[in-house]
Design an enzyme around this catalytic site. Structure first.
Site, PDB file in Angstrom:
ATOM      1  N   ASP A  90       0.848  -1.197   0.000  1.00 24.08           N
ATOM      2  CA  ASP A  90       0.000   0.000   0.000  1.00 24.08           C
ATOM      3  C   ASP A  90       0.879   1.241   0.000  1.00 24.08           C
ATOM      4  O   ASP A  90       2.093   1.163   0.150  1.00 24.08           O
ATOM      5  CB  ASP A  90      -0.989  -0.012   1.165  1.00 24.08           C
ATOM      6  CG  ASP A  90      -0.314  -0.056   2.527  1.00 24.08           C
ATOM      7  OD1 ASP A  90       0.911   0.138   2.591  1.00 24.08           O
ATOM      8  OD2 ASP A  90      -1.022  -0.284   3.520  1.00 24.08           O
ATOM      9  N   ASP A 270      -8.403  -7.166   1.885  1.00 28.60           N
ATOM     10  CA  ASP A 270      -7.383  -7.297   2.928  1.00 28.60           C
ATOM     11  C   ASP A 270      -7.947  -6.711   4.201  1.00 28.60           C
ATOM     12  O   ASP A 270      -8.837  -5.860   4.161  1.00 28.60           O
ATOM     13  CB  ASP A 270      -6.100  -6.553   2.553  1.00 28.60           C
ATOM     14  CG  ASP A 270      -6.208  -5.064   2.863  1.00 28.60           C
ATOM     15  OD1 ASP A 270      -5.710  -4.633   3.921  1.00 28.60           O
ATOM     16  OD2 ASP A 270      -6.827  -4.330   2.060  1.00 28.60           O
ATOM     17  N   CYS A 308     -13.210 -27.300  10.384  1.00 31.57           N
ATOM     18  CA  CYS A 308     -11.982 -26.675   9.869  1.00 31.57           C
ATOM     19  C   CYS A 308     -10.855 -27.696   9.732  1.00 31.57           C
ATOM     20  O   CYS A 308     -10.637 -28.520  10.622  1.00 31.57           O
ATOM     21  CB  CYS A 308     -11.553 -25.547  10.811  1.00 31.57           C
ATOM     22  SG  CYS A 308     -10.052 -24.688  10.299  1.00 31.57           S
ATOM     23  N   CYS A 310      -7.603 -26.770   9.323  1.00 28.81           N
ATOM     24  CA  CYS A 310      -6.319 -26.096   9.539  1.00 28.81           C
ATOM     25  C   CYS A 310      -5.426 -26.898  10.489  1.00 28.81           C
ATOM     26  O   CYS A 310      -5.888 -27.773  11.220  1.00 28.81           O
ATOM     27  CB  CYS A 310      -6.535 -24.679  10.075  1.00 28.81           C
ATOM     28  SG  CYS A 310      -6.828 -24.554  11.857  1.00 28.81           S
ATOM     29  N   CYS A 313      -6.615 -26.741  14.218  1.00 31.97           N
ATOM     30  CA  CYS A 313      -7.805 -27.539  14.534  1.00 31.97           C
ATOM     31  C   CYS A 313      -7.545 -29.035  14.431  1.00 31.97           C
ATOM     32  O   CYS A 313      -8.180 -29.835  15.132  1.00 31.97           O
ATOM     33  CB  CYS A 313      -8.959 -27.139  13.621  1.00 31.97           C
ATOM     34  SG  CYS A 313      -9.694 -25.534  14.049  1.00 31.97           S
ATOM     35  N   HIS A 339      -5.105 -20.439  12.506  1.00 33.96           N
ATOM     36  CA  HIS A 339      -6.527 -20.800  12.372  1.00 33.96           C
ATOM     37  C   HIS A 339      -7.341 -19.691  11.710  1.00 33.96           C
ATOM     38  O   HIS A 339      -8.084 -19.943  10.753  1.00 33.96           O
ATOM     39  CB  HIS A 339      -7.152 -21.140  13.726  1.00 33.96           C
ATOM     40  CG  HIS A 339      -8.648 -21.221  13.628  1.00 33.96           C
ATOM     41  ND1 HIS A 339      -9.294 -22.305  13.079  1.00 33.96           N
ATOM     42  CD2 HIS A 339      -9.614 -20.305  13.918  1.00 33.96           C
ATOM     43  CE1 HIS A 339     -10.597 -22.061  13.052  1.00 33.96           C
ATOM     44  NE2 HIS A 339     -10.812 -20.868  13.560  1.00 33.96           N
TER      45      HIS A 339
END
Length: 372
Positions: A90, A270, A308, A310, A313, A339
């Protein structure tokens, strides 16, 4: 940059963006890596557990520390950080906005005092691009004039005029540099301003989208207005944006915000929310948020989210995360961040699949139904 539309379902879009470093499939959420790192994670965590094709870095912060010249000397952002996929940087416009009294706007740029040592600096449209050339990011955002909401019509009018003037300076400077062999593989996005005033949004969008930019962002939202006003403004603005270029909504937001704005034709997002909330005990799940610091999780052997996949998890319980948070263990920040970011990235993957299969409306209904 190569850009193509893979499918459109109503207004929701599935597209592909090809940069020098990665292939980005949208809708996409870009994790925020302000200091060339996603807080609490390293490049191995990103590559192994999350697999984002693009993350953000911050021009303002990296200019102040370690300085863009240092990063250039060390091979640019990709080599410096170890993250080999795409970077979007940015411009520093939001940081100038957030600095408040420590930043002053002039016709030629923004003067600010460093939050580190109080030293004065001037960001101009050309200066901001020079910094980003050194960083060697894949997508460069230009300098814009962002205002807090609510704002007077006079201030918004001033903002869109200044933003257009700076956009003209920026695109001309970038194309001139490319003719000199500078920034040949770097892409440049303009930022539409105008608050929640439809008249000013239309003016800003029409003026900027007439310029030769690689993509366009909607800026100046999620800065104090009501959610519905943000949704309405996005819906109004996207109709003036090119269909054959990426559309990026900056700094937004909750999972619900992402779904609503995909529904309105946005491709890229974002926000610091998943990483910041992770550090503050708030974990996102398919069924809503979990405040892991709550005593009710002390003996809970379930994963954060049973739906989930991930790393966190699959390996750790709510009780363990609760313990780590209460004990102020640094490991908590890593596991919670993995996560939350996985949840966001997976939500975008599922959204894309639904658009490709022409089942977007069904996906959106199920998203809200699961959250009660």
């Amino acid at each position: 940059m190569n850009f193509k539309i893979d499918e459109i379902d109503n207004r929701a879009r599935a597209t592909t963006i090809q940069t020098a470093h990665s292939t980005i499939q949208t809708p996409v959420f870009m994790p925020v890596g302000t200091q060339a790192t996603v807080k609490a994670l390293d490049s191995n965590d990103l590559e192994k557990f999350l697999k984002p094709e693009i993350i953000l870095a911050n021009t303002y912060h990296l200019y102040l520390r370690p300085n863009d010249e240092v990063i250039k000397k060390l091979g640019g952002l990709h080599k410096f950080s170890g993250f080999k996929k795409s970077f979007l940087t940015d411009s520093g416009g939001f940081q100038a906005f957030s600095l408040g009294d420590n930043a002053k706007h002039f016709e030629n740029g923004i003067e600010f005092k460093s939050h580190i040592d109080g030293s004065k600096h001037l960001f101009t449209p050309k200066k901001v691009l020079d910094i980003q050339y050194n960083l060697n990011s894949d997508i460069m955002m230009i300098l814009d004039d962002l205002v807090a909401l609510p704002a007077t019509k006079e201030r918004i009018k001033e903002s869109i005029k200044r933003t257009t003037d700076w956009a003209i300076d920026s695109i001309n400077y970038h194309r001139e540099n490319q003719q000199k062999g500078i920034g040949l593989k770097q892409n440049i996005f303009a930022i539409i301003q105008g608050g929640i005033d439809f008249e000013f949004r239309k003016i800003s969008a029409n003026e900027l989208c007439a310029l030769d930019y690689d993509g366009f962002a909607i800026g100046g939202l999620s800065v104090g207005e009501e959610n519905q006003a943000m949704y309405d403004t996005v819906e109004f603005t996207t109709q003036f944006m090119p269909k054959d270029k990426p559309r990026y909504l900056m700094g937004v937001g909750t999972p619900e915000d992402l779904i609503e704005n995909i529904d309105r034709g946005v491709d890229m997002f974002d926000c610091v929310m998943p990483t910041r909330n992770a550090r503050n005990s708030s974990l996102f799940t398919t069924f809503g948020r979990v405040q892991i610091k709550s005593a009710k999780y002390k003996f809970d052997s379930n994963p954060i989210d049973e739906a989930c996949d991930c790393y966190t998890c699959q390996n750790y319980s709510r009780a363990y995360l609760h313990h780590l948070y209460r004990a102020k263990e640094l490991t908590y920040f890593r596991l919670a961040t993995i996560h939350n970011l996985y949840y966001y990235l997976d939500l975008m993957r599922k959204a894309r699949k639904s658009i490709l299969n022409k089942k977007w409306s069904e996906f959106k209904r199920e998203f809200y139904a699961k959250r009660g």
